[in-house]
Write an enzyme that holds these catalytic residues in place. Structure first.
Site, PDB file in Angstrom:
ATOM      1  NE  ARG A   1      27.469  36.868 -10.310  1.00 54.21           N
ATOM      2  CZ  ARG A   1      29.062  37.453 -11.090  1.00 54.21           C
ATOM      3  NH1 ARG A   1      29.861  37.017 -10.195  1.00 54.21           N
ATOM      4  NH2 ARG A   1      28.363  37.397 -12.142  1.00 54.21           N
TER       5      ARG A   1
ATOM      6  CB  THR B   1      46.748  43.853 -12.296  1.00 56.68           C
ATOM      7  OG1 THR B   1      45.129  43.605 -12.518  1.00 56.68           O
ATOM      8  CG2 THR B   1      47.025  43.550 -11.168  1.00 56.68           C
ATOM      9  CG  HIS B   2      41.217  48.498 -14.021  1.00 56.60           C
ATOM     10  ND1 HIS B   2      39.964  47.966 -14.168  1.00 56.60           N
ATOM     11  CD2 HIS B   2      41.453  50.170 -14.681  1.00 56.60           C
ATOM     12  CE1 HIS B   2      39.599  48.351 -15.038  1.00 56.60           C
ATOM     13  NE2 HIS B   2      40.293  49.964 -15.019  1.00 56.60           N
TER      14      HIS B   2
ATOM     15  CG  ASP C   1      35.589  48.608  -2.823  1.00 58.32           C
ATOM     16  OD1 ASP C   1      35.231  47.755  -3.423  1.00 58.32           O
ATOM     17  OD2 ASP C   1      35.417  49.102  -2.151  1.00 58.32           O
ATOM     18  CB  ALA C   2      31.164  44.914  -2.103  1.00 61.72           C
ATOM     19  N   GLY C   3      32.524  47.401  -4.376  1.00 64.26           N
ATOM     20  CA  GLY C   3      32.658  47.741  -5.825  1.00 64.26           C
ATOM     21  C   GLY C   3      33.462  46.899  -6.924  1.00 64.26           C
TER      22      GLY C   3
END
Length: 190
Positions: free
Chosen positions: A64, A107-108, A140-142
């Site tokens: 990754r 977008t979610h 962000d990182a989440g």
């Protein structure tokens, strides 16, 4: 304002942005469109519109971190003001988040913070909510966390399936994304 758009699938949100730019509704430049796999409809749409494209197929990298590094490098090379994740189904790593801190939009298909993750529509239906919707936020990182820029509600109908509800959410999401990008572009030119 310059943007890079990342896609994993058909690129229906991307097409809405391409159309809005072409019509003059949206005053920005799509510097490039990239995908995490080969042969996506989104990359085909961008190429047909004369937009530079790139592919960083996840499965071609040994880990990754190597994939994330290459994605970061290529996105940076286009000097975007914002990177837009629109149906991009890969979680990026710390190097990417740091490189585009505060300028990586996502977008979610849910009203965050409710129903984060890859199955927002399915999860909303399973929970039995009467209203769901879509969100544009700074990633962000989440997973589907970060400051929310805009949201739009979509009513859940009694006879909705995941497909019918997701179809209505996608329509709202396209409009919301264009409105959000227009607002950012207006602020960018001031």
């Amino acid at each position: 304002m310059r943007i890079v758009i990342l896609v994993s699938g058909t690129g229906s949100n991307l097409q809405a942005v391409i159309d809005a730019v072409a019509s003059g509704e949206l005053d920005l430049e799509i510097a490039a469109v990239g995908a995490d796999r080969t042969g996506t409809g989104g990359v085909a749409r961008a190429a047909a519109a004369g937009i530079e494209t790139f592919e960083v197929p996840f499965k071609e990298y040994t880990d990754r971190a190597a994939w994330n590094h290459e994605l970061t490098r290529i996105c940076r090379s286009h000097a975007p003001d914002y990177v837009v994740s629109s149906g991009f189904m890969r979680i990026v790593g710390e190097e990417f988040i740091t490189a585009f801190d505060g300028t990586y939009l996502n977008t979610h298909p849910a009203l965050l913070p409710a129903f984060p993750g890859a199955h927002g529509v399915r999860d909303a239906l399973a929970y039995g909510v009467k209203v769901t919707g879509c969100t544009v936020h700074i990633a962000d990182a989440g997973v589907d966390t970060g400051p929310i820029l805009a949201q739009r509600a979509v009513e859940v109908h009694e006879d909705d399936t995941e497909d019918t509800l997701h179809g209505r959410i996608k329509i709202a999401e396209r409009t919301l994304l264009i409105e959000t990008l227009a607002s950012l572009a207006d602020r960018h030119t001031v």
